[in-house]
Design an enzyme around this catalytic site. Structure first.
Site, PDB file in Angstrom:
ATOM      1  N   LYS A  51       4.820  -3.614   5.297  1.00 31.88           N
ATOM      2  CA  LYS A  51       3.639  -3.668   6.259  1.00 31.88           C
ATOM      3  C   LYS A  51       4.022  -4.481   7.400  1.00 31.88           C
ATOM      4  CE  LYS A  51       0.419  -2.855   2.554  1.00 31.88           C
ATOM      5  NZ  LYS A  51      -0.481  -3.412   1.577  1.00 31.88           N
ATOM      6  N   GLN A  95      -3.274  -9.145   0.095  1.00 32.49           N
ATOM      7  CA  GLN A  95      -2.555  -7.928  -0.904  1.00 32.49           C
ATOM      8  C   GLN A  95      -2.997  -8.196  -2.239  1.00 32.49           C
ATOM      9  OE1 GLN A  95      -0.557  -5.600   0.197  1.00 32.49           O
ATOM     10  NE2 GLN A  95       0.086  -4.982  -1.866  1.00 32.49           N
ATOM     11  N   ASP A 118      -8.435  -2.418   5.050  1.00 34.95           N
ATOM     12  CA  ASP A 118      -8.070  -1.981   3.637  1.00 34.95           C
ATOM     13  C   ASP A 118      -9.405  -0.901   3.251  1.00 34.95           C
ATOM     14  OD1 ASP A 118      -5.661  -2.117   2.480  1.00 34.95           O
ATOM     15  OD2 ASP A 118      -5.874  -4.291   1.887  1.00 34.95           O
TER      16      ASP A 118
HETATM   17  N1  GUN Z   1      -1.652  -3.249  -3.452  1.00 37.36           N
HETATM   18  C1  GUN Z   1      -1.523  -2.084  -3.707  1.00 37.36           C
HETATM   19  N2  GUN Z   1      -1.951  -1.237  -2.917  1.00 37.36           N
HETATM   20  C2  GUN Z   1      -2.635  -1.991  -1.859  1.00 37.36           C
HETATM   21  C3  GUN Z   1      -3.434  -1.729  -0.492  1.00 37.36           C
HETATM   22  O1  GUN Z   1      -3.480  -0.491   0.085  1.00 37.36           O
HETATM   23  N3  GUN Z   1      -3.604  -2.781  -0.167  1.00 37.36           N
HETATM   24  C4  GUN Z   1      -3.702  -4.047  -0.592  1.00 37.36           C
HETATM   25  N4  GUN Z   1      -4.253  -5.146  -0.080  1.00 37.36           N
HETATM   26  N5  GUN Z   1      -3.147  -4.353  -1.705  1.00 37.36           N
HETATM   27  C5  GUN Z   1      -2.679  -3.383  -2.322  1.00 37.36           C
END
Ligand code: GUN
Length: 280
Positions: A51, A95, A118
């Site tokens: 990311k 996350q 998100d």
């Molecule tokens: N963990 C697995 N996929 C995601 C996601 O799309 N966003 C976040 N914040 N954590 C994750």
């Protein structure tokens, strides 16, 4: 059978975001994304690295905070509050999964709804349910983008989702419903699962069990979208047994290189859209 190239579609979306980012930066508003990761979960560390790299590619400022696994909730809440009030931050991402000692819902609820890139907040989820425009969860919106990019019809089709998580299964069902699919959600307690998966024109699998979907569980010509990311004998694989299933379907996403890059691309897109909204 056609393999859906998530890497290529993600590159296209990031390219578009980059152009928008340049316009914003020239107008004095460089988009910013704050990322909080708690603990040392190896998969999460890789996802966060991807990311941050994507932010750099596109021209988004990123602010990454790696916290130890024993961090308490108030420390994380204070950090989120700081980002909520920071004009340079347009998106805040915590996350997941968080260490078991922390209350995930309570922490996510601290994020300013306008910066919830998100789409995990109760308000964004509620808007999705009502069919109102919102910053929507990155993985399921990435799946919709893939289907559209490949001109795969959704309206009137029978979509079956295997998995009912808040992050993928539930928002995926709502998005497919918004696109006029007839939607069924299956999960760990579903009886006669393969009888249901075999009815799917579009099958989305997000259960976290490596190679779970076998050839006899799908319909000839189905579109198979694999959200899984597992390791078997050290090798990366999805929730779908790709080799066994691929010849039977019309389209299939590989792992890696299918849905994964789209999650990152949609996060980038959401961050740029959030910055645009804030600028106006
Ligand atoms: N963990 C697995 N996929 C995601 C996601 O799309 N966003 C976040 N914040 N954590 C994750």
């Amino acid at each position: 059978m056609q393999i859906i190239n998530g890497q290529a579609v993600a590159a296209y979306i990031k390219q578009q975001a980059k152009k928008e980012c340049e316009v914003l930066s020239e107008a004095g508003k460089t988009p910013g994304l704050a990322v909080i990761i708690v603990g040392e979960d190896p998969a999460s560390l890789v996802y966060v690295k991807n990311k941050i790299t994507a932010c750099k590619e596109v021209g988004i400022n990123s602010f990454c905070y790696k916290l130890p696994a024993d961090t308490d909730e108030s420390t994380i809440s204070d950090l989120i509050e700081k980002f909520n009030n920071d004009q340079n931050v347009d998106g805040i991402l915590v996350q997941l999964p968080l260490p078991k000692t922390l209350n995930e819902r309570s922490i996510l609820s601290k994020i300013d709804v306008g910066k919830d890139v998100d789409g995990f907040s109760a308000e964004q989820m509620g808007k999705l349910l009502l069919g109102e425009g919102c910053l929507s969860s990155c993985t399921p919106s990435g799946v919709i983008q893939l289907l559209k990019y490949y001109n795969i019809p959704i309206a009137g089709k029978k979509a079956v989702i295997v998995g009912r998580s808040n992050t993928v299964g539930k928002p995926m069902a709502l998005m497919l419903l918004s696109e006029d699919a007839t939607v069924t959600i299956c999960h760990s307690r579903t009886q006669n699962l393969s009888e249901i998966t075999k009815t799917a024109d579009i099958l989305v699998v997000a259960i976290g069990k490596g190679k779970f979907i076998k050839r006899d569980m799908i319909k000839e010509g189905a579109v198979v979208i694999d959200v899984g990311m597992n390791r078997i004998d050290g090798k990366l694989c999805g929730d779908v047994d790709f080799d066994a299933v691929s010849e039977k379907c019309s389209f299939i996403t590989p792992v890696p290189g299918g849905v994964g890059p789209m999650t990152v691309a949609m996060l980038i897109n959401n961050t740029v859209q959030s910055a645009k909204t804030r600028m106006n």
